[in-house]
Scaffold this active site. Sequence first.
Site, PDB file in Angstrom:
ATOM      1  N   GLU A  78       2.925  -7.782   0.190  1.00  0.00           N
ATOM      2  CA  GLU A  78       4.207  -8.310  -0.298  1.00  0.00           C
ATOM      3  C   GLU A  78       5.131  -8.726   0.842  1.00  0.00           C
ATOM      4  O   GLU A  78       6.147  -9.376   0.607  1.00  0.00           O
ATOM      5  CB  GLU A  78       4.894  -7.270  -1.203  1.00  0.00           C
ATOM      6  CG  GLU A  78       5.557  -6.097  -0.493  1.00  0.00           C
ATOM      7  CD  GLU A  78       4.582  -5.004  -0.035  1.00  0.00           C
ATOM      8  OE1 GLU A  78       3.354  -5.195  -0.127  1.00  0.00           O
ATOM      9  OE2 GLU A  78       5.079  -3.954   0.425  1.00  0.00           O
TER      10      GLU A  78
ATOM     11  N   HIS B  94       0.673  -4.009   3.446  1.00  0.00           N
ATOM     12  CA  HIS B  94       1.730  -4.534   2.579  1.00  0.00           C
ATOM     13  C   HIS B  94       1.592  -6.042   2.386  1.00  0.00           C
ATOM     14  O   HIS B  94       2.239  -6.811   3.097  1.00  0.00           O
ATOM     15  CB  HIS B  94       3.104  -4.232   3.193  1.00  0.00           C
ATOM     16  CG  HIS B  94       3.435  -2.787   3.242  1.00  0.00           C
ATOM     17  ND1 HIS B  94       4.160  -2.161   2.251  1.00  0.00           N
ATOM     18  CD2 HIS B  94       3.127  -1.835   4.158  1.00  0.00           C
ATOM     19  CE1 HIS B  94       4.294  -0.884   2.559  1.00  0.00           C
ATOM     20  NE2 HIS B  94       3.680  -0.654   3.714  1.00  0.00           N
TER      21      HIS B  94
ATOM     22  N   GLY C 291       6.344   2.988   0.404  1.00  0.00           N
ATOM     23  CA  GLY C 291       7.553   3.804   0.467  1.00  0.00           C
ATOM     24  C   GLY C 291       7.157   5.152   1.028  1.00  0.00           C
ATOM     25  O   GLY C 291       6.290   5.231   1.898  1.00  0.00           O
ATOM     26  N   GLU C 292       7.737   6.193   0.510  1.00  0.00           N
ATOM     27  CA  GLU C 292       7.410   7.555   0.955  1.00  0.00           C
ATOM     28  C   GLU C 292       6.708   8.230  -0.220  1.00  0.00           C
ATOM     29  O   GLU C 292       7.328   8.504  -1.244  1.00  0.00           O
ATOM     30  CB  GLU C 292       8.682   8.274   1.380  1.00  0.00           C
ATOM     31  CG  GLU C 292       8.479   9.289   2.490  1.00  0.00           C
ATOM     32  CD  GLU C 292       7.565  10.421   2.048  1.00  0.00           C
ATOM     33  OE1 GLU C 292       6.545  10.658   2.720  1.00  0.00           O
ATOM     34  OE2 GLU C 292       7.852  11.041   1.018  1.00  0.00           O
ATOM     35  N   SER C 293       5.427   8.510  -0.058  1.00  0.00           N
ATOM     36  CA  SER C 293       4.614   8.952  -1.205  1.00  0.00           C
ATOM     37  C   SER C 293       5.081  10.277  -1.798  1.00  0.00           C
ATOM     38  O   SER C 293       5.023  10.448  -3.019  1.00  0.00           O
ATOM     39  CB  SER C 293       3.141   9.021  -0.812  1.00  0.00           C
ATOM     40  OG  SER C 293       2.924   9.972   0.204  1.00  0.00           O
TER      41      SER C 293
ATOM     42  N   CYS D 153      -0.092   1.011   0.210  1.00  0.00           N
ATOM     43  CA  CYS D 153       0.366   2.024   1.168  1.00  0.00           C
ATOM     44  C   CYS D 153       0.648   3.358   0.445  1.00  0.00           C
ATOM     45  O   CYS D 153      -0.294   4.052   0.089  1.00  0.00           O
ATOM     46  CB  CYS D 153       1.579   1.491   1.946  1.00  0.00           C
ATOM     47  SG  CYS D 153       1.929   2.438   3.444  1.00  0.00           S
TER      48      CYS D 153
ATOM     49  N   ILE E 184       2.449  -0.366   8.016  1.00  0.00           N
ATOM     50  CA  ILE E 184       3.651   0.394   8.383  1.00  0.00           C
ATOM     51  C   ILE E 184       3.390   1.870   8.092  1.00  0.00           C
ATOM     52  O   ILE E 184       3.255   2.255   6.940  1.00  0.00           O
ATOM     53  CB  ILE E 184       4.878  -0.103   7.597  1.00  0.00           C
ATOM     54  CG1 ILE E 184       5.105  -1.596   7.854  1.00  0.00           C
ATOM     55  CG2 ILE E 184       6.122   0.712   7.972  1.00  0.00           C
ATOM     56  CD1 ILE E 184       6.159  -2.219   6.962  1.00  0.00           C
ATOM     57  N   ARG E 185       3.309   2.684   9.123  1.00  0.00           N
ATOM     58  CA  ARG E 185       2.959   4.118   8.944  1.00  0.00           C
ATOM     59  C   ARG E 185       1.836   4.241   7.919  1.00  0.00           C
ATOM     60  O   ARG E 185       1.886   5.043   6.989  1.00  0.00           O
ATOM     61  CB  ARG E 185       4.166   4.941   8.492  1.00  0.00           C
ATOM     62  CG  ARG E 185       5.160   5.216   9.552  1.00  0.00           C
ATOM     63  CD  ARG E 185       6.170   6.280   9.177  1.00  0.00           C
ATOM     64  NE  ARG E 185       6.645   6.168   7.812  1.00  0.00           N
ATOM     65  CZ  ARG E 185       6.922   7.196   7.036  1.00  0.00           C
ATOM     66  NH1 ARG E 185       6.790   8.415   7.497  1.00  0.00           N
ATOM     67  NH2 ARG E 185       7.359   7.027   5.819  1.00  0.00           N
TER      68      ARG E 185
END
EC number: 4.3.3.6
Length: 191
Positions: free
Chosen positions: A172, A170, A46-48, A78, A134-135
């Site tokens: 998942e 990821h 997500g966005e840390s 991530c 992803i990023r």
Amino acid sequence: MKIGVLAMQGAFREHQHTLNKLGVEAVKLRRVEELLEVAGVIIPGGESTTIGKLLTDFKLMEPLREKILEGLPVFGTCAGMILLAKEIENSNQPRLGTMDIKVARNAFGRQVDSFEADLEIPEVGQEPVRAVFIRAPYILEVKPNVKVLAKIDDKIVMARQDNMLVSAFHPELTDDLRIHRYFIEKVCKGL
């Protein structure tokens, strides 16, 4: 066994589905009381900075940190890896800071630079693991007590320190269950 998936922001549903495929009960983790009922925790991507802020707002940051330091198994993917790192390059964002690693955020580039790759991870099997980045961050440095499990282009993308497992990718988002199985069997059950 019941595993809590931190469900504040990010890909928590995908982790729940993967755990369910392994026959593991997966519950959303949002409150301190729920933390007391689980045998392990997954911190999703997500966005840390957002997840870190929400951990503080929901008063979960300190209780979760304490449980991890007491030995609660945790798997950070991530953004979850960033939150577990003691050091984050050029950042003082809120974090759990329990694992002896230094990470770089968005280290492989922006969203458009996201990619997939096959990784050799002997700890989970002989066949390569398809990994979705992803990023993605990567690990810049590890202390001697951290075991490096996977690299890509000489960059560390998976590691373990005692009860803490992290990946820059990821697992998942694929049908390959081996990374989650490793977390359940090796980190949570100590088999």
